[in-house]
Scaffold this motif. Structure first.
Motif, PDB file in Angstrom:
ATOM      1  N   LEU A  88      -7.108  -0.250   7.948  1.00  0.00           N
ATOM      2  CA  LEU A  88      -7.462  -0.934   6.706  1.00  0.00           C
ATOM      3  C   LEU A  88      -8.815  -0.466   6.185  1.00  0.00           C
ATOM      4  O   LEU A  88      -9.677  -0.058   6.964  1.00  0.00           O
TER       5      LEU A  88
ATOM      6  N   ALA B  61     -10.777  -4.900   2.905  1.00  0.00           N
ATOM      7  CA  ALA B  61      -9.478  -5.543   3.139  1.00  0.00           C
ATOM      8  C   ALA B  61      -9.624  -7.065   3.149  1.00  0.00           C
ATOM      9  O   ALA B  61     -10.574  -7.607   3.706  1.00  0.00           O
TER      10      ALA B  61
ATOM     11  N   GLN C 199       0.308   5.037   5.610  1.00  0.00           N
ATOM     12  CA  GLN C 199      -0.841   4.289   6.093  1.00  0.00           C
ATOM     13  C   GLN C 199      -0.899   4.446   7.602  1.00  0.00           C
ATOM     14  O   GLN C 199       0.112   4.337   8.288  1.00  0.00           O
TER      15      GLN C 199
ATOM     16  N   ARG D  71       0.833  -1.192   0.000  1.00  0.00           N
ATOM     17  CA  ARG D  71       0.000   0.000   0.000  1.00  0.00           C
ATOM     18  C   ARG D  71       0.867   1.241   0.000  1.00  0.00           C
ATOM     19  O   ARG D  71       2.057   1.198   0.275  1.00  0.00           O
TER      20      ARG D  71
ATOM     21  N   ALA E  21      -0.989  -6.150   7.915  1.00  0.00           N
ATOM     22  CA  ALA E  21      -1.096  -4.969   8.769  1.00  0.00           C
ATOM     23  C   ALA E  21      -0.820  -5.337  10.222  1.00  0.00           C
ATOM     24  O   ALA E  21      -0.133  -4.608  10.944  1.00  0.00           O
TER      25      ALA E  21
ATOM     26  N   SER F  96      -3.168   3.872  11.448  1.00  0.00           N
ATOM     27  CA  SER F  96      -4.193   3.183  12.222  1.00  0.00           C
ATOM     28  C   SER F  96      -4.747   4.159  13.248  1.00  0.00           C
ATOM     29  O   SER F  96      -4.031   5.026  13.748  1.00  0.00           O
TER      30      SER F  96
ATOM     31  N   ASP G 189      -4.376  -8.858   3.662  1.00  0.00           N
ATOM     32  CA  ASP G 189      -4.113  -7.479   4.074  1.00  0.00           C
ATOM     33  C   ASP G 189      -4.132  -7.358   5.594  1.00  0.00           C
ATOM     34  O   ASP G 189      -3.313  -6.645   6.189  1.00  0.00           O
TER      35      ASP G 189
END
Length: 245
Positions: A202, A206, A102, A98, A214, A104, A210
């Protein structure tokens, strides 16, 4: 002259009905019809140029005949293989990493914490209380301890802020001695799919692959043995288990 005129009229008509018959016979989808259209257009252009005398026949007849024979013989097979090719390309695209940055997000009653997967930087925003709307990185240790005191009624907020303090302010517990922060609080929030995806950073679509990637990436940064916290590791594991199991 008459021959050339007839060729200009008949060749497009013949090409149209030939392509239409192939499409109907093999029930081609939109993508396959586009490929068929491009092939027939190329053949039609060559045929028209030959009919107009703009393209010497002896230079084009042999390769054109070979190509035409190839198309007529293998086009149905190629059309049937196209979905498998598209599926292969789709899998390769999904396997690509990705984009950068990214993140969270973990949202609690008092805090919204964000972790950047690439840099490992953790920051958050205070959602309520005396420092509402401020970023944790903007607050002094004294102000952060005030926020910690306000979080005593919510276990999730309390533990995620403790994890932040452990990463950003070593020795803060000595300054906050005497307060049993882990004793206060209510029941932890119930895990949902949306919450689990938000924790792992995500999208809604997803895949299991994935999710596993992650989870592995976050645990490499936030595992307690690597300077993380038990609370964050617990949240990340719970999110992964909820989505995969």
């Amino acid at each position: 002259m008459i021959f050339r005129l007839l060729a200009l009229i008949l060749l497009p008509i013949m090409a149209y009905y030939f392509a239409k018959s192939i499409s109907q016979k093999f029930k081609l989808n939109a993508r396959q019809n586009q490929i068929l259209f491009l092939i027939m257009s190329a053949l039609l252009i060559v045929a028209v140029l030959i009919a107009l005398g703009r393209l010497p026949i002896h230079f084009i007849f042999a390769p054109l005949g070979a190509f035409g024979a190839f198309v007529l013989r293998f086009l149905p097979t190629l059309m049937r293989l196209l979905p498998f090719w598209q599926m292969l390309m789709s899998k390769r695209a999904s396997a690509k990493p990705r984009g950068e940055n990214q993140v969270s997000t973990i949202r609690t009653q008092y805090l919204e914490m964000v972790l950047n997967h690439d840099t490992g930087v953790m920051d958050g925003r205070v959602l309520c209380g005396g420092n509402s709307g401020k970023q944790l990185s903007e607050l002094s240790l004294h102000s952060l301890l005030d926020v910690l005191g306000e979080c005593q009624g919510d276990m999730d907020s309390l533990q995620v802020l403790e994890a932040y303090l452990d990463r950003q302010h070593e020795g803060w517990r000595q300054q906050h001695a005497g307060q049993a922060s882990s004793s206060a609080g209510e029941a932890e929030s119930v895990m949902t799919r949306d919450l689990a995806l938000e924790i792992l950073g995500l999208p809604a679509d997803a895949s299991d692959e994935d999710i596993v990637k992650a989870h592995r990436s976050m645990m490499q940064r936030l595992h307690p043995d690597r300077g993380g916290s038990d609370y964050l590791a617990k949240k990340i594991n719970a999110a992964k288990d909820f989505l995969v199991d």
